[in-house]
Design a protein around this motif. Structure first.
Motif, PDB file in Angstrom:
ATOM      1  N   TRP A 169       0.839  -1.213   0.000  1.00 53.48           N
ATOM      2  CA  TRP A 169       0.000   0.000   0.000  1.00 53.48           C
ATOM      3  C   TRP A 169       0.868   1.255   0.000  1.00 53.48           C
ATOM      4  CZ3 TRP A 169      -3.861  -1.672   4.466  1.00 53.48           C
ATOM      5  CH2 TRP A 169      -4.658  -2.712   3.993  1.00 53.48           C
ATOM      6  N   ALA A 170       2.000   1.211   0.678  1.00 48.62           N
ATOM      7  CA  ALA A 170       2.885   2.387   0.683  1.00 48.62           C
ATOM      8  C   ALA A 170       3.243   2.760  -0.754  1.00 48.62           C
ATOM      9  CB  ALA A 170       4.136   2.114   1.503  1.00 48.62           C
ATOM     10  N   VAL A 171       3.477   1.746  -1.601  1.00 48.02           N
ATOM     11  CA  VAL A 171       3.815   2.013  -3.009  1.00 48.02           C
ATOM     12  C   VAL A 171       2.570   2.477  -3.770  1.00 48.02           C
ATOM     13  CG1 VAL A 171       4.589   0.962  -5.168  1.00 48.02           C
ATOM     14  CG2 VAL A 171       5.753   0.398  -3.022  1.00 48.02           C
ATOM     15  N   GLU A 172       1.479   1.722  -3.625  1.00 47.15           N
ATOM     16  CA  GLU A 172       0.270   2.077  -4.405  1.00 47.15           C
ATOM     17  C   GLU A 172      -0.244   3.476  -4.071  1.00 47.15           C
ATOM     18  OE1 GLU A 172      -2.697  -0.979  -4.783  1.00 47.15           O
ATOM     19  OE2 GLU A 172      -4.242   0.470  -5.327  1.00 47.15           O
ATOM     20  N   LEU A 173      -0.031   3.910  -2.839  1.00 47.72           N
ATOM     21  CA  LEU A 173      -0.613   5.189  -2.414  1.00 47.72           C
ATOM     22  C   LEU A 173       0.352   6.370  -2.488  1.00 47.72           C
ATOM     23  CD1 LEU A 173      -2.849   3.849   0.515  1.00 47.72           C
ATOM     24  CD2 LEU A 173      -3.403   4.118  -1.908  1.00 47.72           C
ATOM     25  N   LEU A 174       1.573   6.114  -2.989  1.00 47.50           N
ATOM     26  CA  LEU A 174       2.535   7.218  -3.168  1.00 47.50           C
ATOM     27  C   LEU A 174       1.950   8.391  -3.963  1.00 47.50           C
ATOM     28  CD1 LEU A 174       5.895   5.344  -3.995  1.00 47.50           C
ATOM     29  CD2 LEU A 174       5.411   6.720  -1.949  1.00 47.50           C
ATOM     30  N   SER A 177       0.218  10.803  -1.784  1.00 47.35           N
ATOM     31  CA  SER A 177       0.936  11.221  -0.564  1.00 47.35           C
ATOM     32  C   SER A 177       0.304  10.643   0.704  1.00 47.35           C
ATOM     33  CB  SER A 177       1.008  12.747  -0.448  1.00 47.35           C
ATOM     34  OG  SER A 177       1.653  13.292  -1.559  1.00 47.35           O
ATOM     35  N   ILE A 178      -0.252   9.441   0.568  1.00 49.59           N
ATOM     36  CA  ILE A 178      -0.791   8.744   1.745  1.00 49.59           C
ATOM     37  C   ILE A 178       0.295   7.801   2.268  1.00 49.59           C
ATOM     38  CG2 ILE A 178      -2.508   7.063   2.566  1.00 49.59           C
ATOM     39  CD1 ILE A 178      -4.427   8.208   0.428  1.00 49.59           C
ATOM     40  N   ARG A 179       0.675   7.991   3.519  1.00 53.01           N
ATOM     41  CA  ARG A 179       1.717   7.145   4.101  1.00 53.01           C
ATOM     42  C   ARG A 179       1.086   5.914   4.766  1.00 53.01           C
ATOM     43  NH1 ARG A 179       3.785   9.012   8.328  1.00 53.01           N
ATOM     44  NH2 ARG A 179       2.256  10.634   8.796  1.00 53.01           N
ATOM     45  N   VAL A 180       1.838   4.815   4.756  1.00 53.48           N
ATOM     46  CA  VAL A 180       1.355   3.569   5.380  1.00 53.48           C
ATOM     47  C   VAL A 180       2.493   2.965   6.206  1.00 53.48           C
ATOM     48  CG1 VAL A 180       0.277   1.314   5.006  1.00 53.48           C
ATOM     49  CG2 VAL A 180      -0.072   3.141   3.331  1.00 53.48           C
ATOM     50  N   ASN A 181       2.251   2.774   7.475  1.00 54.46           N
ATOM     51  CA  ASN A 181       3.275   2.196   8.351  1.00 54.46           C
ATOM     52  C   ASN A 181       2.651   1.191   9.306  1.00 54.46           C
ATOM     53  OD1 ASN A 181       5.794   3.869   7.741  1.00 54.46           O
ATOM     54  ND2 ASN A 181       4.259   5.473   8.085  1.00 54.46           N
ATOM     55  N   THR A 182       3.484   0.327   9.857  1.00 54.03           N
ATOM     56  CA  THR A 182       3.017  -0.673  10.828  1.00 54.03           C
ATOM     57  C   THR A 182       3.848  -0.607  12.100  1.00 54.03           C
ATOM     58  OG1 THR A 182       2.057  -2.175   9.212  1.00 54.03           O
ATOM     59  CG2 THR A 182       2.923  -3.191  11.208  1.00 54.03           C
ATOM     60  N   VAL A 183       3.152  -0.650  13.222  1.00 56.90           N
ATOM     61  CA  VAL A 183       3.837  -0.779  14.511  1.00 56.90           C
ATOM     62  C   VAL A 183       3.702  -2.236  14.931  1.00 56.90           C
ATOM     63  CG1 VAL A 183       3.923  -0.045  16.924  1.00 56.90           C
ATOM     64  CG2 VAL A 183       3.226   1.579  15.157  1.00 56.90           C
ATOM     65  N   LEU A 184       4.820  -2.816  15.308  1.00 57.13           N
ATOM     66  CA  LEU A 184       4.825  -4.249  15.579  1.00 57.13           C
ATOM     67  C   LEU A 184       5.162  -4.536  17.045  1.00 57.13           C
ATOM     68  CD1 LEU A 184       6.112  -6.669  12.925  1.00 57.13           C
ATOM     69  CD2 LEU A 184       6.239  -7.181  15.329  1.00 57.13           C
ATOM     70  N   PRO A 185       4.139  -4.877  17.829  1.00 61.55           N
ATOM     71  CA  PRO A 185       4.388  -5.220  19.238  1.00 61.55           C
ATOM     72  C   PRO A 185       4.773  -6.691  19.393  1.00 61.55           C
ATOM     73  CG  PRO A 185       2.044  -4.624  18.844  1.00 61.55           C
ATOM     74  CD  PRO A 185       2.688  -4.897  17.523  1.00 61.55           C
ATOM     75  N   ALA A 186       5.335  -7.010  20.560  1.00 60.37           N
ATOM     76  CA  ALA A 186       5.615  -8.421  20.867  1.00 60.37           C
ATOM     77  C   ALA A 186       4.861  -8.851  22.115  1.00 60.37           C
ATOM     78  CB  ALA A 186       7.109  -8.644  21.017  1.00 60.37           C
ATOM     79  N   GLU A 187       5.188  -8.255  23.254  1.00 64.44           N
ATOM     80  CA  GLU A 187       4.603  -8.692  24.531  1.00 64.44           C
ATOM     81  C   GLU A 187       4.052  -7.462  25.247  1.00 64.44           C
ATOM     82  OE1 GLU A 187       4.735 -12.017  24.980  1.00 64.44           O
ATOM     83  OE2 GLU A 187       6.069 -12.292  23.262  1.00 64.44           O
ATOM     84  N   VAL A 188       2.748  -7.267  25.156  1.00 65.07           N
ATOM     85  CA  VAL A 188       2.095  -6.095  25.754  1.00 65.07           C
ATOM     86  C   VAL A 188       0.968  -6.578  26.658  1.00 65.07           C
ATOM     87  CG1 VAL A 188       1.022  -3.860  25.270  1.00 65.07           C
ATOM     88  CG2 VAL A 188       2.492  -4.918  23.531  1.00 65.07           C
ATOM     89  N   TRP A 189       0.966  -6.125  27.894  1.00 65.99           N
ATOM     90  CA  TRP A 189      -0.063  -6.600  28.836  1.00 65.99           C
ATOM     91  C   TRP A 189      -1.393  -5.919  28.519  1.00 65.99           C
ATOM     92  CZ3 TRP A 189      -0.211 -10.798  31.537  1.00 65.99           C
ATOM     93  CH2 TRP A 189      -1.258 -10.981  32.436  1.00 65.99           C
ATOM     94  N   THR A 190      -2.335  -6.694  27.983  1.00 69.16           N
ATOM     95  CA  THR A 190      -3.663  -6.191  27.597  1.00 69.16           C
ATOM     96  C   THR A 190      -4.675  -7.284  27.935  1.00 69.16           C
ATOM     97  OG1 THR A 190      -3.578  -7.201  25.407  1.00 69.16           O
ATOM     98  CG2 THR A 190      -2.669  -4.967  25.577  1.00 69.16           C
ATOM     99  N   PRO A 191      -5.978  -6.994  27.833  1.00 68.97           N
ATOM    100  CA  PRO A 191      -6.971  -8.060  28.050  1.00 68.97           C
ATOM    101  C   PRO A 191      -6.718  -9.275  27.136  1.00 68.97           C
ATOM    102  CG  PRO A 191      -8.057  -5.932  28.068  1.00 68.97           C
ATOM    103  CD  PRO A 191      -6.629  -5.668  27.692  1.00 68.97           C
ATOM    104  N   HIS A 240       7.834  12.117   6.422  1.00 65.41           N
ATOM    105  CA  HIS A 240       8.616  11.455   5.360  1.00 65.41           C
ATOM    106  C   HIS A 240       8.892   9.986   5.693  1.00 65.41           C
ATOM    107  CE1 HIS A 240      11.689  12.167   1.902  1.00 65.41           C
ATOM    108  NE2 HIS A 240      10.447  12.054   1.448  1.00 65.41           N
ATOM    109  N   THR A 241       7.973   9.395   6.461  1.00 69.68           N
ATOM    110  CA  THR A 241       8.130   7.990   6.869  1.00 69.68           C
ATOM    111  C   THR A 241       6.991   7.179   6.268  1.00 69.68           C
ATOM    112  OG1 THR A 241       9.120   8.680   8.954  1.00 69.68           O
ATOM    113  CG2 THR A 241       8.279   6.429   8.866  1.00 69.68           C
TER     114      THR A 241
END
Ligand code: NAP
Length: 260
Positions: A169-174, A177-191, A240-241
């Motif tokens: 999507w980052a490429v298709e939406l260039l 000027s729509i940016r696409v990013n992912t935050v990747l968690p590992a171990e987060v205390w949640t329900p 610019h990310t």
């Protein structure tokens, strides 16, 4: 640092609990308007009430996001009520334990529907509005996309696809000027995490074992730490990310396993 979110409109899926709730509250604290999409009405109402009590603005749509009609409704509701969409935070997901040996083809497909299909459907339906605002998309992935876990084929396939779609999507939406990013968690205390660990034999022992292997601080990541990164990526301050998969995990996924 002013993130310049004031009066902008952001959709947060699964925004009533855990990481999503932290993202919703952080956006609201920065002056943004939050629309929460999630399947539990009383959870949605509770977080909206909390945000409003603190002086923020929020609304919600209730439904199972695996249903494309609920995704469409989320976009329509947001545009009808607030007139614009500045960002989509695809966060809803569940480690539903559909394994290769113990799962079934039907369960695997159901897991893809509830963990992955709405990332595409919401982005697809939101796109005309994101084009107008030069808004952006932040996905919440999982370490499972790069490490494997066992007994969770549907969830792992969904999270692997989310990493791929981030770049796609980052490429298709260039051009927009729509940016696409992912935050990747590992171990987060949640329900979600609490429910998952309880399914394992000796949950307390297992938790202590996991925490002892998190290099930075030997502790779980907090939902707020994921939210801070997600909201920074949403903001103009990361203008610019794009196409990035950012691990917020205390070094769990990448640092040398021999670290004490
Ligand atoms: P959580 O505490 O269960 O909160 C997720 C919220 O999203 C819940 O309100 C849940 O509703 C809702 N939801 C999930 N799937 C949905 C669907 N298909 N349709 C509508 N609502 C849905 O989970 P979390 O731990 O904050 O996880 C948030 C995201 O982070 C997920 O994508 C997860 O895969 C990812 N993640 C979390 C961790 C972690 O350690 N916690 C690690 C890696 C990745 P219900 O309460 O009804 O299920």
């Amino acid at each position: 640092m002013d993130l310049n979110l004031a009066n902008k409109v952001y959709i947060v899926t699964g925004g009533a609990k855990g990481i999503g709730a932290a993202i919703s509250k952080t956006i609201a604290a920065e002056g943004g308007i939050v629309i929460i999409a999630g399947r539990n009405k009383s959870d949605n109402q509770q977080i909206v009430d909390e945000i409003v009590k603190l002086g923020g603005k929020a609304g919600y749509v209730t439904g199972e996001l695996g249903d494309p009609g609920v995704c469409r409704e989320t976009i329509d509701f947001t545009v009808e009520k607030y007139g614009r969409i500045d960002g989509l935070i695809n966060n809803a997901g569940k480690n539903d334990g559909v394994g290769l040996e113990k799962g079934t083809p039907e369960k695997f497909f159901g897991s893809l529907r509830n963990n992955l299909s709405h990332f595409y459907n919401l982005a697809h339906y939101a796109l005309p509005y994101l084009k107008k605002t030069k808004g952006n998309i932040v996905n919440i992935g999982s370490k499972v996309a790069v490490t494997g876990q066992g007994n969770t084929s549907g969830y792992a396939a969904s999270k692997g696809a989310i990493n791929a779609l981030t770049r796609e999507w980052a490429v298709e939406l260039l051009p927009y000027s729509i940016r696409v990013n992912t935050v990747l968690p590992a171990e987060v205390w949640t329900p979600l995490y609490e429910n998952w660990i309880k399914t394992l034999p000796n949950p307390e022992e297992k938790l202590a074992q996991i925490v002892s292997k998190i290099p930075l601080g030997k502790r779980m990541t907090t939902s707020e730490e994921i939210a801070d990164m997600a909201v920074f990526l949403l903001s103009d301050r990361s203008s610019h990310t794009t196409g990035q998969i950012i691990f917020v995990d205390g070094g769990y996924s990448h640092l040398d396993r021999s670290i004490e």
